[in-house]
Motif scaffolding. Structure first.
Motif, PDB file in Angstrom:
ATOM      1  N   ALA A  56      52.089  40.067 -11.572  1.00  0.00           N
ATOM      2  CA  ALA A  56      53.501  40.270 -11.919  1.00  0.00           C
ATOM      3  C   ALA A  56      53.637  40.697 -13.380  1.00  0.00           C
ATOM      4  O   ALA A  56      54.489  41.537 -13.711  1.00  0.00           O
ATOM      5  CB  ALA A  56      54.295  38.994 -11.652  1.00  0.00           C
ATOM      6  N   PHE A  57      52.806  40.126 -14.259  1.00  0.00           N
ATOM      7  CA  PHE A  57      52.800  40.543 -15.664  1.00  0.00           C
ATOM      8  C   PHE A  57      52.577  42.053 -15.764  1.00  0.00           C
ATOM      9  O   PHE A  57      53.268  42.759 -16.497  1.00  0.00           O
ATOM     10  CB  PHE A  57      51.687  39.836 -16.435  1.00  0.00           C
ATOM     11  CG  PHE A  57      51.940  38.393 -16.759  1.00  0.00           C
ATOM     12  CD1 PHE A  57      53.172  37.802 -16.528  1.00  0.00           C
ATOM     13  CD2 PHE A  57      50.932  37.618 -17.312  1.00  0.00           C
ATOM     14  CE1 PHE A  57      53.390  36.462 -16.836  1.00  0.00           C
ATOM     15  CE2 PHE A  57      51.135  36.287 -17.621  1.00  0.00           C
ATOM     16  CZ  PHE A  57      52.366  35.710 -17.387  1.00  0.00           C
ATOM     17  N   ILE A 103      58.050  32.857 -14.084  1.00  0.00           N
ATOM     18  CA  ILE A 103      57.487  33.347 -12.832  1.00  0.00           C
ATOM     19  C   ILE A 103      57.075  32.148 -11.994  1.00  0.00           C
ATOM     20  O   ILE A 103      56.292  31.315 -12.433  1.00  0.00           O
ATOM     21  CB  ILE A 103      56.290  34.277 -13.096  1.00  0.00           C
ATOM     22  CG1 ILE A 103      56.782  35.537 -13.831  1.00  0.00           C
ATOM     23  CG2 ILE A 103      55.589  34.655 -11.798  1.00  0.00           C
ATOM     24  CD1 ILE A 103      55.687  36.471 -14.252  1.00  0.00           C
ATOM     25  N   GLN A 104      57.633  32.059 -10.797  1.00  0.00           N
ATOM     26  CA  GLN A 104      57.414  30.910  -9.918  1.00  0.00           C
ATOM     27  C   GLN A 104      56.655  31.345  -8.663  1.00  0.00           C
ATOM     28  O   GLN A 104      57.119  32.223  -7.924  1.00  0.00           O
ATOM     29  CB  GLN A 104      58.755  30.311  -9.513  1.00  0.00           C
ATOM     30  CG  GLN A 104      59.612  29.834 -10.673  1.00  0.00           C
ATOM     31  CD  GLN A 104      59.208  28.455 -11.163  1.00  0.00           C
ATOM     32  OE1 GLN A 104      59.176  27.487 -10.420  1.00  0.00           O
ATOM     33  NE2 GLN A 104      58.891  28.366 -12.445  1.00  0.00           N
ATOM     34  N   SER A 105      55.500  30.743  -8.437  1.00  0.00           N
ATOM     35  CA  SER A 105      54.710  31.039  -7.235  1.00  0.00           C
ATOM     36  C   SER A 105      55.008  29.980  -6.177  1.00  0.00           C
ATOM     37  O   SER A 105      54.508  28.854  -6.252  1.00  0.00           O
ATOM     38  CB  SER A 105      53.214  31.057  -7.575  1.00  0.00           C
ATOM     39  OG  SER A 105      52.920  32.093  -8.486  1.00  0.00           O
ATOM     40  N   LYS A 106      55.842  30.330  -5.219  1.00  0.00           N
ATOM     41  CA  LYS A 106      56.241  29.416  -4.149  1.00  0.00           C
ATOM     42  C   LYS A 106      56.083  30.104  -2.792  1.00  0.00           C
ATOM     43  O   LYS A 106      56.033  31.329  -2.708  1.00  0.00           O
ATOM     44  CB  LYS A 106      57.698  28.968  -4.335  1.00  0.00           C
ATOM     45  CG  LYS A 106      57.998  28.333  -5.689  1.00  0.00           C
ATOM     46  CD  LYS A 106      57.288  27.010  -5.885  1.00  0.00           C
ATOM     47  CE  LYS A 106      57.653  26.387  -7.226  1.00  0.00           C
ATOM     48  NZ  LYS A 106      56.916  25.123  -7.469  1.00  0.00           N
ATOM     49  N   LYS A 107      56.025  29.271  -1.724  1.00  0.00           N
ATOM     50  CA  LYS A 107      55.816  29.828  -0.387  1.00  0.00           C
ATOM     51  C   LYS A 107      56.867  29.398   0.638  1.00  0.00           C
ATOM     52  O   LYS A 107      56.900  29.923   1.743  1.00  0.00           O
ATOM     53  CB  LYS A 107      54.426  29.430   0.132  1.00  0.00           C
ATOM     54  CG  LYS A 107      53.278  30.030  -0.657  1.00  0.00           C
ATOM     55  CD  LYS A 107      51.932  29.671  -0.044  1.00  0.00           C
ATOM     56  CE  LYS A 107      50.798  30.324  -0.795  1.00  0.00           C
ATOM     57  NZ  LYS A 107      49.466  30.000  -0.211  1.00  0.00           N
ATOM     58  N   PHE A 163      60.542  34.859  -8.407  1.00  0.00           N
ATOM     59  CA  PHE A 163      59.788  34.085  -7.423  1.00  0.00           C
ATOM     60  C   PHE A 163      58.852  35.018  -6.651  1.00  0.00           C
ATOM     61  O   PHE A 163      59.157  36.196  -6.450  1.00  0.00           O
ATOM     62  CB  PHE A 163      60.736  33.395  -6.439  1.00  0.00           C
ATOM     63  CG  PHE A 163      61.343  32.120  -6.956  1.00  0.00           C
ATOM     64  CD1 PHE A 163      60.763  30.894  -6.654  1.00  0.00           C
ATOM     65  CD2 PHE A 163      62.493  32.147  -7.729  1.00  0.00           C
ATOM     66  CE1 PHE A 163      61.316  29.715  -7.120  1.00  0.00           C
ATOM     67  CE2 PHE A 163      63.059  30.975  -8.207  1.00  0.00           C
ATOM     68  CZ  PHE A 163      62.464  29.745  -7.900  1.00  0.00           C
ATOM     69  N   SER A 164      57.737  34.457  -6.206  1.00  0.00           N
ATOM     70  CA  SER A 164      56.778  35.235  -5.425  1.00  0.00           C
ATOM     71  C   SER A 164      57.413  35.707  -4.118  1.00  0.00           C
ATOM     72  O   SER A 164      58.342  35.083  -3.594  1.00  0.00           O
ATOM     73  CB  SER A 164      55.519  34.415  -5.140  1.00  0.00           C
ATOM     74  OG  SER A 164      55.857  33.165  -4.566  1.00  0.00           O
ATOM     75  N   ILE A 187      61.090  43.471  -9.511  1.00  0.00           N
ATOM     76  CA  ILE A 187      60.839  43.654 -10.947  1.00  0.00           C
ATOM     77  C   ILE A 187      61.187  45.070 -11.381  1.00  0.00           C
ATOM     78  O   ILE A 187      61.879  45.280 -12.388  1.00  0.00           O
ATOM     79  CB  ILE A 187      59.376  43.323 -11.298  1.00  0.00           C
ATOM     80  CG1 ILE A 187      59.109  41.819 -11.132  1.00  0.00           C
ATOM     81  CG2 ILE A 187      59.064  43.750 -12.738  1.00  0.00           C
ATOM     82  CD1 ILE A 187      57.668  41.410 -11.377  1.00  0.00           C
ATOM     83  N   ASN A 188      60.719  46.058 -10.631  1.00  0.00           N
ATOM     84  CA  ASN A 188      60.987  47.448 -11.009  1.00  0.00           C
ATOM     85  C   ASN A 188      62.484  47.738 -11.039  1.00  0.00           C
ATOM     86  O   ASN A 188      62.995  48.376 -11.979  1.00  0.00           O
ATOM     87  CB  ASN A 188      60.296  48.402 -10.041  1.00  0.00           C
ATOM     88  CG  ASN A 188      58.778  48.391 -10.199  1.00  0.00           C
ATOM     89  OD1 ASN A 188      58.247  47.787 -11.125  1.00  0.00           O
ATOM     90  ND2 ASN A 188      58.090  49.054  -9.297  1.00  0.00           N
TER      91      ASN A 188
END
Length: 217
Positions: A56-57, A103-107, A163-164, A187-188
């Motif tokens: 994501a960075f 930035i949150q990595s969740k499922k 979020f992911s 993001i874009n």
């Protein structure tokens, strides 16, 4: 003899495919290692493709680099105060403002409001994980940055939570126009939506330099 010839052809074909694949990977590695992102931040190709946050960075960095302005971005920004440790995954310094990014990595299914103390991730099987309200974390960092930069007002600093893509938004309630909650795949679009000028171009570099010492490699 015909069987042997067929085996030889198969070996040659597999060898050509393997060589082509290795050549392609080598080119990609060379291109990545010589990219501005890798040179500036030191992340390897394998770190970037295997770690969703670092990936994501790179998306954020590349998209900002393609815009026709003087925007700059810092990653892993940590500012320690007497009683608090404030952290942001990224701080974007843009003519449209300063954006504190988490930035949150969740499922699972994500629920939360701007004012609630905690947010909730509901996973398959009924398991529920509570986690700190990410907006509160970015807001705290925004106040800290405002204190560090006397020429910047708090209203010029906004919060963005990415979020992911693996998670789903079940119920997200926002009450202010300085907060956005989005997915990685937005993001874009988010970068392209930034417009207006609240920070003069000649201040962007000085703000970046002032905050750069807080960026953790």
């Amino acid at each position: 003899m015909e069987v042997l010839t067929g085996v030889k052809k198969m070996i040659i074909f597999v060898s050509i495919v393997a060589f082509a694949a290795l050549f392609y990977i080598g080119v990609r590695l060379y291109q990545f290692d010589n990219s501005p992102f890798a040179k500036e931040y030191g992340y390897s190709f394998f770190q970037t493709v295997s770690n969703s946050k670092i990936h994501a960075f790179k998306i954020l960095y590349d998209q900002l680099a393609h815009t026709n302005n003087d925007a700059k971005v810092l990653f892993n920004v940590q500012i320690d105060e007497a009683t608090n440790r404030n952290f942001a995954d990224a701080v974007v310094v843009h003519p449209a403002g300063i954006f504190v990014v988490l930035i949150q990595s969740k499922k699972g299914w994500i629920s939360g409001t701007e004012k609630s103390y905690e947010w909730v991730e509901q996973l398959h099987g009924g398991k529920v994980n509570a986690f700190p309200n990410p907006i509160h974390l970015t807001e705290r960092m925004a106040f800290t940055i405002s204190d560090l930069l006397p020429t910047i007002e708090k209203k010029q600093i906004e919060s963005v939570i990415f979020f992911s893509n693996d998670c789903s938004f079940q119920r997200i309630e926002l009450s202010s126009d300085t907060v956005e909650v989005l997915k990685y795949n937005e993001i874009n679009r988010w970068v392209n939506s930034l417009a207006g000028q609240v920070i003069p171009n000649d201040q962007i570099s000085s703000i970046y330099i002032s905050l750069k010492k807080y960026s953790q490699k």
